[in-house]
Enzyme design. Structure first.
Site, PDB file in Angstrom:
ATOM      1  N   GLY A  15      48.335  34.655  39.619  1.00 13.19           N
ATOM      2  CA  GLY A  15      47.219  34.254  39.100  1.00 13.19           C
ATOM      3  C   GLY A  15      48.319  32.430  38.887  1.00 13.19           C
ATOM      4  O   GLY A  15      47.711  32.237  38.284  1.00 13.19           O
ATOM      5  N   HIS A  27      48.803  48.377  38.610  1.00 18.63           N
ATOM      6  CA  HIS A  27      49.179  46.481  38.515  1.00 18.63           C
ATOM      7  C   HIS A  27      49.905  46.007  37.712  1.00 18.63           C
ATOM      8  O   HIS A  27      50.102  46.675  36.831  1.00 18.63           O
ATOM      9  CB  HIS A  27      47.534  46.519  38.511  1.00 18.63           C
ATOM     10  CG  HIS A  27      47.490  44.814  39.122  1.00 18.63           C
ATOM     11  ND1 HIS A  27      47.957  44.122  37.850  1.00 18.63           N
ATOM     12  CD2 HIS A  27      47.134  44.340  39.970  1.00 18.63           C
ATOM     13  CE1 HIS A  27      47.493  42.487  38.301  1.00 18.63           C
ATOM     14  NE2 HIS A  27      47.751  43.333  39.455  1.00 18.63           N
ATOM     15  N   GLU A  57      49.368  44.001  35.360  1.00 16.17           N
ATOM     16  CA  GLU A  57      48.483  43.533  33.791  1.00 16.17           C
ATOM     17  C   GLU A  57      49.585  44.858  33.467  1.00 16.17           C
ATOM     18  O   GLU A  57      49.159  44.974  32.329  1.00 16.17           O
ATOM     19  CB  GLU A  57      47.726  42.803  34.248  1.00 16.17           C
ATOM     20  CG  GLU A  57      47.489  41.780  34.984  1.00 16.17           C
ATOM     21  CD  GLU A  57      46.986  40.924  35.899  1.00 16.17           C
ATOM     22  OE1 GLU A  57      45.306  41.678  36.118  1.00 16.17           O
ATOM     23  OE2 GLU A  57      46.956  39.603  36.344  1.00 16.17           O
ATOM     24  N   SER A 105      48.753  35.076  44.540  1.00 12.17           N
ATOM     25  CA  SER A 105      48.297  33.828  45.257  1.00 12.17           C
ATOM     26  C   SER A 105      47.784  33.512  46.998  1.00 12.17           C
ATOM     27  O   SER A 105      48.107  32.621  46.799  1.00 12.17           O
ATOM     28  CB  SER A 105      48.830  32.837  44.257  1.00 12.17           C
ATOM     29  OG  SER A 105      48.753  32.622  43.101  1.00 12.17           O
ATOM     30  N   ASN A 146      40.423  42.054  44.138  1.00 12.98           N
ATOM     31  CA  ASN A 146      40.931  42.938  42.855  1.00 12.98           C
ATOM     32  C   ASN A 146      40.130  42.306  41.729  1.00 12.98           C
ATOM     33  O   ASN A 146      40.234  40.914  41.300  1.00 12.98           O
ATOM     34  CB  ASN A 146      42.119  43.367  42.167  1.00 12.98           C
ATOM     35  CG  ASN A 146      42.980  43.232  40.439  1.00 12.98           C
ATOM     36  OD1 ASN A 146      42.120  44.008  40.103  1.00 12.98           O
ATOM     37  ND2 ASN A 146      44.179  43.156  40.022  1.00 12.98           N
ATOM     38  N   TRP A 147      39.212  42.235  41.437  1.00 10.79           N
ATOM     39  CA  TRP A 147      37.860  41.404  40.078  1.00 10.79           C
ATOM     40  C   TRP A 147      38.377  41.049  39.136  1.00 10.79           C
ATOM     41  O   TRP A 147      38.421  40.562  38.381  1.00 10.79           O
ATOM     42  CB  TRP A 147      36.619  42.081  40.282  1.00 10.79           C
ATOM     43  CG  TRP A 147      36.072  42.234  41.973  1.00 10.79           C
ATOM     44  CD1 TRP A 147      36.328  41.450  43.141  1.00 10.79           C
ATOM     45  CD2 TRP A 147      34.662  41.882  42.144  1.00 10.79           C
ATOM     46  NE1 TRP A 147      35.604  41.199  44.627  1.00 10.79           N
ATOM     47  CE2 TRP A 147      34.396  41.910  43.437  1.00 10.79           C
ATOM     48  CE3 TRP A 147      33.319  42.721  41.212  1.00 10.79           C
ATOM     49  CZ2 TRP A 147      33.086  42.275  44.086  1.00 10.79           C
ATOM     50  CZ3 TRP A 147      31.998  42.829  41.582  1.00 10.79           C
ATOM     51  CH2 TRP A 147      32.205  42.403  43.077  1.00 10.79           C
ATOM     52  N   LYS A 148      39.558  41.889  38.835  1.00  8.84           N
ATOM     53  CA  LYS A 148      40.186  42.493  37.599  1.00  8.84           C
ATOM     54  C   LYS A 148      38.342  42.285  35.941  1.00  8.84           C
ATOM     55  O   LYS A 148      37.796  42.872  36.249  1.00  8.84           O
ATOM     56  CB  LYS A 148      40.871  40.872  37.230  1.00  8.84           C
ATOM     57  CG  LYS A 148      42.289  40.832  37.984  1.00  8.84           C
ATOM     58  CD  LYS A 148      43.489  39.839  38.020  1.00  8.84           C
ATOM     59  CE  LYS A 148      44.543  40.187  39.237  1.00  8.84           C
ATOM     60  NZ  LYS A 148      45.626  39.518  39.035  1.00  8.84           N
ATOM     61  N   GLU A 174      53.443  42.769  45.173  1.00  3.59           N
ATOM     62  CA  GLU A 174      53.043  41.726  44.446  1.00  3.59           C
ATOM     63  C   GLU A 174      54.138  41.275  43.367  1.00  3.59           C
ATOM     64  O   GLU A 174      54.197  42.135  42.274  1.00  3.59           O
ATOM     65  CB  GLU A 174      51.843  42.201  43.394  1.00  3.59           C
ATOM     66  CG  GLU A 174      50.613  42.702  44.334  1.00  3.59           C
ATOM     67  CD  GLU A 174      49.074  42.354  43.085  1.00  3.59           C
ATOM     68  OE1 GLU A 174      48.414  41.600  44.210  1.00  3.59           O
ATOM     69  OE2 GLU A 174      48.855  42.755  42.252  1.00  3.59           O
TER      70      GLU A 174
HETATM   71  P1  PGA Z   1      45.797  36.780  42.387  1.00  3.74           P
HETATM   72  O1  PGA Z   1      46.027  38.085  42.073  1.00  3.74           O
HETATM   73  O2  PGA Z   1      45.603  36.653  43.882  1.00  3.74           O
HETATM   74  O3  PGA Z   1      44.681  35.920  41.273  1.00  3.74           O
HETATM   75  O4  PGA Z   1      47.279  35.643  42.662  1.00  3.74           O
HETATM   76  C1  PGA Z   1      46.095  38.689  42.738  1.00  3.74           C
HETATM   77  C2  PGA Z   1      46.450  40.592  41.414  1.00  3.74           C
HETATM   78  O5  PGA Z   1      46.479  40.835  41.089  1.00  3.74           O
HETATM   79  O6  PGA Z   1      45.848  41.299  42.651  1.00  3.74           O
END
Ligand code: PGA
Length: 251
Positions: free
Chosen positions: A174, A96, A98, A214, A9-11, A168
């Site tokens: 993150g 997600h 976010e 992470s 997931n490159w966001k 998640e």
């Molecule tokens: P992260 O993000 O690996 O940077 O913790 C995972 C995600 O949000 O899909």
């Protein structure tokens, strides 16, 4: 047979040229992975067409990070499911944390999005997970169960074949804090049990449940060794091809 998936997931990261280079590196470095491990990249919308060109002829699948909750029409700024499939997307990530947290994505909206995606041949990577406060209050099972029930239980066992779950924990995204393999497995097994209660044990056995938060080459092996952890949804570590493939070789 249950599929192992490592999805990046490159966001909201990389310019288009940087994304194209990253995709090329993923294709090159990932070409010798075993056939039962699927690599997926989920770049921003703007990158999908050029990245689709890079992925052509490779085994790496393309995913969007979101899709609209309407089929088409006057929805400024939104991207419809058929736009994604016309570019060769196989998946879209939905729900997600976010998006839930910053963009007001509700379970109701996720049902609509999932319905549209599945009806149009787009598979869904559905994210669930508790935040820190919920974890500390011991409510993580309840939160994940509610998210699964509110969205997944609106679909049939047949449709379930086109849905991947990503657990998640928000406190691990993150932050550098990974759930331990035991913490993750406990929830993954619980999610599978919840799915089995609705769709039957056989259907639940087939669902891929990914861990995200992470995940990196140094902890992927331990996580993926758990029997209900079928891969990862990778954020930060997906932005470096070596790290991303380093995770994918951890099965
Ligand atoms: P992260 O993000 O690996 O940077 O913790 C995972 C995600 O949000 O899909």
């Amino acid at each position: 047979m249950r599929k192992y998936i490592v999805a990046g997931n490159w966001k909201m990261n990389t310019t288009v040229p940087e994304g194209v280079e990253l995709a090329k590196a993923v294709v090159e470095k990932g070409k010798d992975l075993p056939a039962n491990v699927e690599l997926v990249v989920a770049p921003p919308f703007t990158h999908l067409a050029p990245v689709a060109d890079v992925l052509k002829g490779s085994k790496v699948a393309l995913s969007a990070q979101n899709c609209a909750d309407h089929e088409k029409g006057a929805y400024t700024g939104e991207v419809a499911v058929n736009m994604l499939t016309s570019l060769g997307c196989k998946y879209t990530i939905l729900g997600h944390s976010e998006r839930r947290q910053y963009y007001g994505e509700t379970d109701e909206k996720l049902v609509e999005k999932t319905r549209l995606a599945l009806a149009n041949g787009l598979d869904v990577i559905l994210c669930v997970g508790e935040n820190l406060e919920e974890r500390e209050a011991g409510r993580h099972f309840d939160v994940c169960e509610a998210q699964i029930k509110n969205v997944l239980f609106n679909f049939s066992a047949e449709e379930l074949k086109h849905i991947v779950i990503a657990y998640e924990p928000v406190w691990a995204i993150g932050t550098g804090k990974t759930a331990t393999a035991a913490q993750a497995e406990e929830i993954h097994a619980f999610i599978r049990k919840t799915i089995a209660a609705q769709f039957g044990a056989e259907a639940a056995e087939e669902v891929s449940i990914l861990y995200g938060g992470s995940c990196k080459p140094s902890n992927a092996k331990e996580l993926f060794a758990e029997k209900d952890i079928d891969g990862g949804l990778i954020g930060g570590a997906a932005l470096k091809a070596d790290d991303f493939i380093g995770i994918a070789v951890s099965f």
